[in-house]
Design a protein around this motif. Sequence first.
Motif, PDB file in Angstrom:
ATOM      1  N   PHE A  36       0.992  -1.268  -0.171  1.00  0.00           N
ATOM      2  CA  PHE A  36       0.074  -0.129   0.170  1.00  0.00           C
ATOM      3  C   PHE A  36       0.863   1.388   0.039  1.00  0.00           C
ATOM      4  O   PHE A  36       2.126   1.316   0.386  1.00  0.00           O
ATOM      5  CB  PHE A  36      -0.880   0.036   1.100  1.00  0.00           C
ATOM      6  N   TYR A  37       0.382   2.289  -0.686  1.00  0.00           N
ATOM      7  CA  TYR A  37       0.811   3.661  -0.358  1.00  0.00           C
ATOM      8  C   TYR A  37      -0.157   4.572  -0.141  1.00  0.00           C
ATOM      9  O   TYR A  37      -1.138   4.580  -0.962  1.00  0.00           O
ATOM     10  CB  TYR A  37       1.640   3.893  -1.755  1.00  0.00           C
ATOM     11  N   PRO A  38       0.059   5.467   0.810  1.00  0.00           N
ATOM     12  CA  PRO A  38       1.380   5.788   1.646  1.00  0.00           C
ATOM     13  C   PRO A  38       1.233   4.228   2.710  1.00  0.00           C
ATOM     14  O   PRO A  38       0.235   3.816   2.939  1.00  0.00           O
ATOM     15  CB  PRO A  38       1.261   6.723   2.406  1.00  0.00           C
ATOM     16  N   GLY A  39       2.252   4.073   3.131  1.00  0.00           N
ATOM     17  CA  GLY A  39       2.561   3.017   4.128  1.00  0.00           C
ATOM     18  C   GLY A  39       1.676   3.188   5.461  1.00  0.00           C
ATOM     19  O   GLY A  39       1.210   2.144   6.048  1.00  0.00           O
ATOM     20  N   ASP A  40       1.612   4.269   5.870  1.00  0.00           N
ATOM     21  CA  ASP A  40       0.980   4.785   7.116  1.00  0.00           C
ATOM     22  C   ASP A  40      -0.456   5.205   6.754  1.00  0.00           C
ATOM     23  O   ASP A  40      -0.471   6.370   5.977  1.00  0.00           O
ATOM     24  CB  ASP A  40       1.828   5.786   8.280  1.00  0.00           C
ATOM     25  N   PHE A  41      -1.468   4.948   7.471  1.00  0.00           N
ATOM     26  CA  PHE A  41      -2.730   5.535   7.126  1.00  0.00           C
ATOM     27  C   PHE A  41      -3.715   5.314   8.182  1.00  0.00           C
ATOM     28  O   PHE A  41      -3.596   4.389   9.100  1.00  0.00           O
ATOM     29  CB  PHE A  41      -3.557   4.933   5.801  1.00  0.00           C
ATOM     30  N   GLU A  42      -4.540   6.251   8.160  1.00  0.00           N
ATOM     31  CA  GLU A  42      -5.523   6.059   9.342  1.00  0.00           C
ATOM     32  C   GLU A  42      -6.635   5.074   9.151  1.00  0.00           C
ATOM     33  O   GLU A  42      -7.032   4.550   8.158  1.00  0.00           O
ATOM     34  CB  GLU A  42      -6.672   7.463   9.138  1.00  0.00           C
ATOM     35  N   GLY A  43      -7.031   4.482  10.159  1.00  0.00           N
ATOM     36  CA  GLY A  43      -8.096   3.478  10.202  1.00  0.00           C
ATOM     37  C   GLY A  43      -9.615   4.166  10.069  1.00  0.00           C
ATOM     38  O   GLY A  43      -9.531   5.184   9.741  1.00  0.00           O
ATOM     39  N   GLY A  44     -10.593   3.039  10.041  1.00  0.00           N
ATOM     40  CA  GLY A  44     -11.726   3.402   9.725  1.00  0.00           C
ATOM     41  C   GLY A  44     -12.535   2.912   8.517  1.00  0.00           C
ATOM     42  O   GLY A  44     -11.952   1.620   7.945  1.00  0.00           O
ATOM     43  N   LEU A  45     -13.580   3.403   7.902  1.00  0.00           N
ATOM     44  CA  LEU A  45     -14.354   2.810   6.807  1.00  0.00           C
ATOM     45  C   LEU A  45     -13.342   3.089   5.516  1.00  0.00           C
ATOM     46  O   LEU A  45     -12.668   4.009   5.337  1.00  0.00           O
ATOM     47  CB  LEU A  45     -15.650   3.378   6.764  1.00  0.00           C
ATOM     48  N   CYS A  46     -13.309   1.952   4.711  1.00  0.00           N
ATOM     49  CA  CYS A  46     -12.634   2.011   3.333  1.00  0.00           C
ATOM     50  C   CYS A  46     -13.799   1.550   1.940  1.00  0.00           C
ATOM     51  O   CYS A  46     -14.498   0.742   2.296  1.00  0.00           O
ATOM     52  CB  CYS A  46     -11.704   1.017   3.351  1.00  0.00           C
ATOM     53  N   VAL A  47     -13.735   2.373   1.098  1.00  0.00           N
ATOM     54  CA  VAL A  47     -14.318   2.100  -0.144  1.00  0.00           C
ATOM     55  C   VAL A  47     -13.336   1.843  -1.163  1.00  0.00           C
ATOM     56  O   VAL A  47     -12.320   2.792  -1.593  1.00  0.00           O
ATOM     57  CB  VAL A  47     -15.345   3.140  -0.472  1.00  0.00           C
ATOM     58  N   TYR A  48     -13.442   0.550  -1.952  1.00  0.00           N
ATOM     59  CA  TYR A  48     -12.689   0.113  -2.841  1.00  0.00           C
ATOM     60  C   TYR A  48     -13.322   0.821  -4.229  1.00  0.00           C
ATOM     61  O   TYR A  48     -14.292   0.739  -4.386  1.00  0.00           O
ATOM     62  CB  TYR A  48     -12.326  -1.102  -2.860  1.00  0.00           C
ATOM     63  N   ARG A  49     -12.482   1.433  -5.296  1.00  0.00           N
ATOM     64  CA  ARG A  49     -12.811   1.871  -6.545  1.00  0.00           C
ATOM     65  C   ARG A  49     -11.845   1.228  -7.219  1.00  0.00           C
ATOM     66  O   ARG A  49     -10.753   1.753  -7.551  1.00  0.00           O
ATOM     67  CB  ARG A  49     -13.101   3.196  -6.681  1.00  0.00           C
ATOM     68  N   GLU A  78     -28.388  -6.761 -14.723  1.00  0.00           N
ATOM     69  CA  GLU A  78     -27.351  -7.131 -13.746  1.00  0.00           C
ATOM     70  C   GLU A  78     -27.379  -6.554 -12.427  1.00  0.00           C
ATOM     71  O   GLU A  78     -27.998  -5.438 -12.358  1.00  0.00           O
ATOM     72  CB  GLU A  78     -26.001  -7.051 -14.439  1.00  0.00           C
ATOM     73  N   THR A  79     -26.483  -7.199 -11.295  1.00  0.00           N
ATOM     74  CA  THR A  79     -26.233  -6.468 -10.321  1.00  0.00           C
ATOM     75  C   THR A  79     -24.644  -6.282 -10.236  1.00  0.00           C
ATOM     76  O   THR A  79     -24.029  -7.248 -10.906  1.00  0.00           O
ATOM     77  CB  THR A  79     -26.889  -7.221  -8.964  1.00  0.00           C
ATOM     78  N   GLY A  80     -24.214  -5.599  -9.445  1.00  0.00           N
ATOM     79  CA  GLY A  80     -22.712  -5.558  -9.111  1.00  0.00           C
ATOM     80  C   GLY A  80     -22.033  -5.064  -7.854  1.00  0.00           C
ATOM     81  O   GLY A  80     -23.141  -4.119  -7.192  1.00  0.00           O
ATOM     82  N   ASP A  81     -21.091  -5.485  -7.358  1.00  0.00           N
ATOM     83  CA  ASP A  81     -20.510  -4.919  -6.282  1.00  0.00           C
ATOM     84  C   ASP A  81     -20.410  -3.241  -6.542  1.00  0.00           C
ATOM     85  O   ASP A  81     -19.526  -3.027  -7.575  1.00  0.00           O
ATOM     86  CB  ASP A  81     -19.390  -5.495  -5.692  1.00  0.00           C
ATOM     87  N   GLY A  82     -20.646  -2.394  -5.843  1.00  0.00           N
ATOM     88  CA  GLY A  82     -20.317  -0.952  -6.169  1.00  0.00           C
ATOM     89  C   GLY A  82     -18.840  -0.749  -6.295  1.00  0.00           C
ATOM     90  O   GLY A  82     -18.817   0.605  -6.649  1.00  0.00           O
ATOM     91  N   GLN A  83     -17.850  -1.467  -5.425  1.00  0.00           N
ATOM     92  CA  GLN A  83     -16.758  -0.948  -5.443  1.00  0.00           C
ATOM     93  C   GLN A  83     -15.940  -1.348  -6.775  1.00  0.00           C
ATOM     94  O   GLN A  83     -14.880  -0.571  -7.103  1.00  0.00           O
ATOM     95  CB  GLN A  83     -16.033  -1.678  -4.468  1.00  0.00           C
ATOM     96  N   VAL A  84     -16.445  -2.358  -7.391  1.00  0.00           N
ATOM     97  CA  VAL A  84     -15.787  -2.668  -8.694  1.00  0.00           C
ATOM     98  C   VAL A  84     -16.582  -2.415 -10.125  1.00  0.00           C
ATOM     99  O   VAL A  84     -16.554  -3.004 -11.192  1.00  0.00           O
ATOM    100  CB  VAL A  84     -15.296  -4.011  -8.547  1.00  0.00           C
ATOM    101  N   SER A  85     -17.847  -1.715  -9.833  1.00  0.00           N
ATOM    102  CA  SER A  85     -18.614  -1.409 -10.905  1.00  0.00           C
ATOM    103  C   SER A  85     -18.057  -0.103 -11.514  1.00  0.00           C
ATOM    104  O   SER A  85     -18.010   0.772 -10.700  1.00  0.00           O
ATOM    105  CB  SER A  85     -20.106  -1.358 -10.658  1.00  0.00           C
ATOM    106  N   GLY A  86     -18.132   0.033 -12.862  1.00  0.00           N
ATOM    107  CA  GLY A  86     -17.407   1.123 -13.684  1.00  0.00           C
ATOM    108  C   GLY A  86     -18.558   2.121 -13.314  1.00  0.00           C
ATOM    109  O   GLY A  86     -19.470   1.956 -13.483  1.00  0.00           O
ATOM    110  N   LEU A  87     -17.987   3.510 -13.578  1.00  0.00           N
ATOM    111  CA  LEU A  87     -19.002   4.499 -13.734  1.00  0.00           C
ATOM    112  C   LEU A  87     -19.644   4.588 -15.074  1.00  0.00           C
ATOM    113  O   LEU A  87     -19.106   4.117 -15.937  1.00  0.00           O
ATOM    114  CB  LEU A  87     -18.378   5.987 -13.402  1.00  0.00           C
TER     115      LEU A  87
END
Length: 293
Positions: A54-67, A258-267
Amino acid sequence: MSDRCTILYPADFFDLKKVDGDYEYEYREAVQFPEFQILFYNYDEFAAGGKLKFYPGDFEGGLCVYRGWMLQPSAYEELYRTLANRGLRLINTPDEYGNCHEFPNSYDLLQTFTPGMMAYPMGEAVDWRAVKKRFGRFMMKDYVKSVKGSDFPVYFDRTYTDEELDRYAAEFIRLRDRLFVKGIVLKEFVDLKKIDNATNEYRAFYLYGKRITLSKNSNQKRDVPVPEAFAGQLPRLNSNFYTVDFAELADGSWIVVETGDGQVSGLSPGQYVFKFYEELLRGLKRNDRLSGD
């Protein structure tokens, strides 16, 4: 509760410190919101079996949304667990990712809104007699995608023999290669309406069960959106962040495609990217996932 949400993007193939070029247009909009922390990871190396970085190597915790790019279920689970060990919680658990990323998992909830489907997990022989009895025409997919960019048939009908269909199923698996997911899915083939030579399709993003965006999804020139009388009937799916694709049939009625996961569905093509991230942030605050102001 943290007042920031992490947006995770795939990194450039050669440089972990840069976003993948295909997601730069999203990244440029997301960085305008101070409530978003941006994080990159080595998608290409990871997808090939390498260790996550990962970059940056140090990051805050909490909620994460993958795109980013689609991940095999096992890879998503590894990403989820690795981030959790670092204090980040992806918005969808591995089960929630599979619930909408793999259409057979959402089919039971949507079967009155979508064409028929029959799924055969890997290793289970397809009962072509049953398939042809149920469908006059049908298309072949895996649990996620069809084959595009080849001469593979768009659909099949009852004139194909079982032996021919077995050969096409094997060819489908070969073409999908490492992207193949879980099994063979046969979906009823239907005729879609065209407007200015383009099908009339829309993609909606849902966050915690509420639709946050709806946009044209097939380069159609005119705006003839899915009727709310149809879209508003859909049940909430078993995911925190997901997409639903709608299409108009030749007879003017509408279906869920179709349905898709919102994190890996393109705009959608031409979608207002800043507005997408604005609505994402608004939805997170509305549901108390971020403390807000």
